[in-house]
Design a protein around this motif. Structure first.
Motif, PDB file in Angstrom:
ATOM      1  N   LEU A 141      20.980  -8.557  74.716  1.00 38.67           N
ATOM      2  CA  LEU A 141      21.842  -8.173  73.597  1.00 38.67           C
ATOM      3  C   LEU A 141      22.685  -6.943  73.909  1.00 38.67           C
ATOM      4  N   SER A 142      22.212  -6.109  74.822  1.00 37.57           N
ATOM      5  CA  SER A 142      22.954  -4.886  75.153  1.00 37.57           C
ATOM      6  C   SER A 142      24.295  -5.167  75.812  1.00 37.57           C
ATOM      7  N   GLY A 143      24.426  -6.351  76.407  1.00 35.02           N
ATOM      8  CA  GLY A 143      25.644  -6.702  77.132  1.00 35.02           C
ATOM      9  C   GLY A 143      25.695  -6.169  78.550  1.00 35.02           C
ATOM     10  N   LYS A 144      24.720  -5.354  78.940  1.00 36.20           N
ATOM     11  CA  LYS A 144      24.757  -4.738  80.274  1.00 36.20           C
ATOM     12  C   LYS A 144      24.475  -5.740  81.392  1.00 36.20           C
ATOM     13  N   LEU A 145      23.802  -6.838  81.070  1.00 35.93           N
ATOM     14  CA  LEU A 145      23.501  -7.855  82.081  1.00 35.93           C
ATOM     15  C   LEU A 145      24.605  -8.889  82.187  1.00 35.93           C
ATOM     16  N   PHE A 146      25.591  -8.817  81.296  1.00 36.63           N
ATOM     17  CA  PHE A 146      26.548  -9.898  81.092  1.00 36.63           C
ATOM     18  C   PHE A 146      27.864  -9.672  81.822  1.00 36.63           C
ATOM     19  N   SER A 147      28.415 -10.770  82.332  1.00 35.61           N
ATOM     20  CA  SER A 147      29.794 -10.759  82.833  1.00 35.61           C
ATOM     21  C   SER A 147      30.359 -12.158  82.635  1.00 35.61           C
ATOM     22  N   ALA A 161      29.797 -17.815  81.137  1.00 34.50           N
ATOM     23  CA  ALA A 161      28.904 -16.659  81.094  1.00 34.50           C
ATOM     24  C   ALA A 161      28.108 -16.508  82.389  1.00 34.50           C
ATOM     25  N   ARG A 162      27.735 -15.270  82.664  1.00 36.23           N
ATOM     26  CA  ARG A 162      26.839 -14.959  83.773  1.00 36.23           C
ATOM     27  C   ARG A 162      25.984 -13.764  83.362  1.00 36.23           C
ATOM     28  N   PHE A 163      24.703 -13.803  83.699  1.00 31.74           N
ATOM     29  CA  PHE A 163      23.790 -12.687  83.461  1.00 31.74           C
ATOM     30  C   PHE A 163      23.115 -12.338  84.785  1.00 31.74           C
ATOM     31  N   GLN A 164      23.059 -11.058  85.084  1.00 33.04           N
ATOM     32  CA  GLN A 164      22.382 -10.597  86.303  1.00 33.04           C
ATOM     33  C   GLN A 164      21.164  -9.785  85.869  1.00 33.04           C
ATOM     34  N   PHE A 165      19.967 -10.339  86.065  1.00 32.45           N
ATOM     35  CA  PHE A 165      18.720  -9.670  85.690  1.00 32.45           C
ATOM     36  C   PHE A 165      17.876  -9.466  86.935  1.00 32.45           C
ATOM     37  N   GLU A 166      17.705  -8.182  87.306  1.00 30.06           N
ATOM     38  CA  GLU A 166      16.981  -7.855  88.532  1.00 30.06           C
ATOM     39  C   GLU A 166      17.583  -8.652  89.685  1.00 30.06           C
ATOM     40  N   ALA A 179      24.128 -17.564  76.055  1.00 38.20           N
ATOM     41  CA  ALA A 179      25.217 -16.962  75.289  1.00 38.20           C
ATOM     42  C   ALA A 179      25.326 -17.599  73.909  1.00 38.20           C
ATOM     43  N   ASP A 180      25.098 -18.919  73.821  1.00 37.10           N
ATOM     44  CA  ASP A 180      25.081 -19.594  72.518  1.00 37.10           C
ATOM     45  C   ASP A 180      24.086 -18.904  71.577  1.00 37.10           C
ATOM     46  N   VAL A 181      22.864 -18.735  72.057  1.00 38.07           N
ATOM     47  CA  VAL A 181      21.811 -18.131  71.230  1.00 38.07           C
ATOM     48  C   VAL A 181      22.191 -16.706  70.835  1.00 38.07           C
ATOM     49  N   LEU A 182      22.633 -15.930  71.816  1.00 42.00           N
ATOM     50  CA  LEU A 182      22.933 -14.519  71.571  1.00 42.00           C
ATOM     51  C   LEU A 182      24.106 -14.343  70.618  1.00 42.00           C
ATOM     52  N   ASN A 183      25.163 -15.119  70.803  1.00 40.18           N
ATOM     53  CA  ASN A 183      26.350 -14.969  69.958  1.00 40.18           C
ATOM     54  C   ASN A 183      26.196 -15.633  68.596  1.00 40.18           C
ATOM     55  N   GLU A 184      25.693 -16.857  68.576  1.00 42.08           N
ATOM     56  CA  GLU A 184      25.690 -17.634  67.340  1.00 42.08           C
ATOM     57  C   GLU A 184      24.517 -17.310  66.426  1.00 42.08           C
ATOM     58  N   LEU A 185      23.399 -16.875  66.982  1.00 41.39           N
ATOM     59  CA  LEU A 185      22.218 -16.613  66.160  1.00 41.39           C
ATOM     60  C   LEU A 185      21.853 -15.135  66.066  1.00 41.39           C
ATOM     61  N   LEU A 186      22.326 -14.325  67.032  1.00 34.50           N
ATOM     62  CA  LEU A 186      21.939 -12.906  67.050  1.00 34.50           C
ATOM     63  C   LEU A 186      23.138 -11.960  67.043  1.00 34.50           C
ATOM     64  N   ASP A 187      24.345 -12.494  66.816  1.00 37.42           N
ATOM     65  CA  ASP A 187      25.560 -11.675  66.644  1.00 37.42           C
ATOM     66  C   ASP A 187      25.807 -10.709  67.803  1.00 37.42           C
ATOM     67  N   GLY A 189      28.118 -10.835  70.102  1.00 38.00           N
ATOM     68  CA  GLY A 189      29.534 -10.544  70.336  1.00 38.00           C
ATOM     69  C   GLY A 189      29.923 -10.519  71.800  1.00 38.00           C
ATOM     70  N   LEU A 190      29.244 -11.295  72.622  1.00 35.63           N
ATOM     71  CA  LEU A 190      29.612 -11.357  74.034  1.00 35.63           C
ATOM     72  C   LEU A 190      30.990 -12.010  74.162  1.00 35.63           C
TER      73      LEU A 190
END
Length: 200
Positions: A141-147, A161-166, A179-187, A189-190
């Motif tokens: 949700l922080s957006g820091k993993l997202f590009s 979407a792309r997420f880089q985790f470790e 991204a669907d879950v994060l944007n549509e259900l948890l707002d 805003g990615l």
């Protein structure tokens, strides 16, 4: 159950959610988007074995293709979860289906959002997977993993979407479902288009 604020929000939002479906003659697969029932919940992901014929080495949700013996796609998803990471089907509390998506190998994938007990240990099938792990939702949700990555698909450039985790690089349809879950259900805003407009 810990019933964190994130899980409470997911439960309330999914009740009114109308998942988009994709018509057409595609082979079907299903995955679980499993959220750990924890004070700080995470979403379960796996790294596929580099020896597999499809999506080798990629990061994916537990799941797979529908078998003739599966009585529906949710059964497909939880059966595959049990086979891959050893979480019994009865420990997955399904909250609802998410939007279907087509993978780059032209498979119609149906994701099922649900909750699993946080204390469950994995029993990984190393014939199919290299590892299984949780990504903390607060980090997503922080957006820091997202590009956003530009991908050329049949002559059309798409922003995905792309997420880089470790050490894990999450991209493609898995990242778009996240991204669907994060944007549509948890707002979250990615800055990527998640829902595909009108149902198909």
């Amino acid at each position: 159950m810990a019933d964190s604020p994130v899980i409470q929000t997911l439960k309330s939002r999914i009740e009114g959610y109308q998942p988009q479906t994709i018509a057409g003659d595609y082979p079907d697969a299903a995955v679980v988007v499993a959220i750990s029932d924890d004070a700080k919940p995470g979403v379960l992901l796996t790294q596929r074995s580099p020896h597999l014929s499809l999506h080798a080495g990629e990061i994916a949700f537990p799941g797979g293709k529908q078998d003739e013996d599966d009585y529906d796609l949710l059964h497909t998803a939880v059966r595959e979860m049990e086979e891959e990471v050893g979480i019994p089907a009865e420990h997955f509390t399904c909250l609802g289906a998410l939007d279907q998506r087509i993978t780059r190998t032209k498979i119609r994938m149906t994701p099922y959002l649900g909750v699993v007990p946080a204390e469950l240990e994995f029993n990984i099938n190393y014939g199919e997977l290299d590892s299984a792990f949780y990504v903390p939702i607060d980090q997503l949700l922080s957006g820091k993993l997202f590009s956003v990555v530009d991908v050329l698909d049949q002559g059309i450039t798409k922003r995905v979407a792309r997420f880089q985790f470790e050490q894990y690089d999450v991209w493609g349809v898995t990242a778009m479902v996240l991204a669907d879950v994060l944007n549509e259900l948890l707002d979250a805003g990615l800055p990527v288009e998640t829902r595909r407009g009108a149902s198909s």
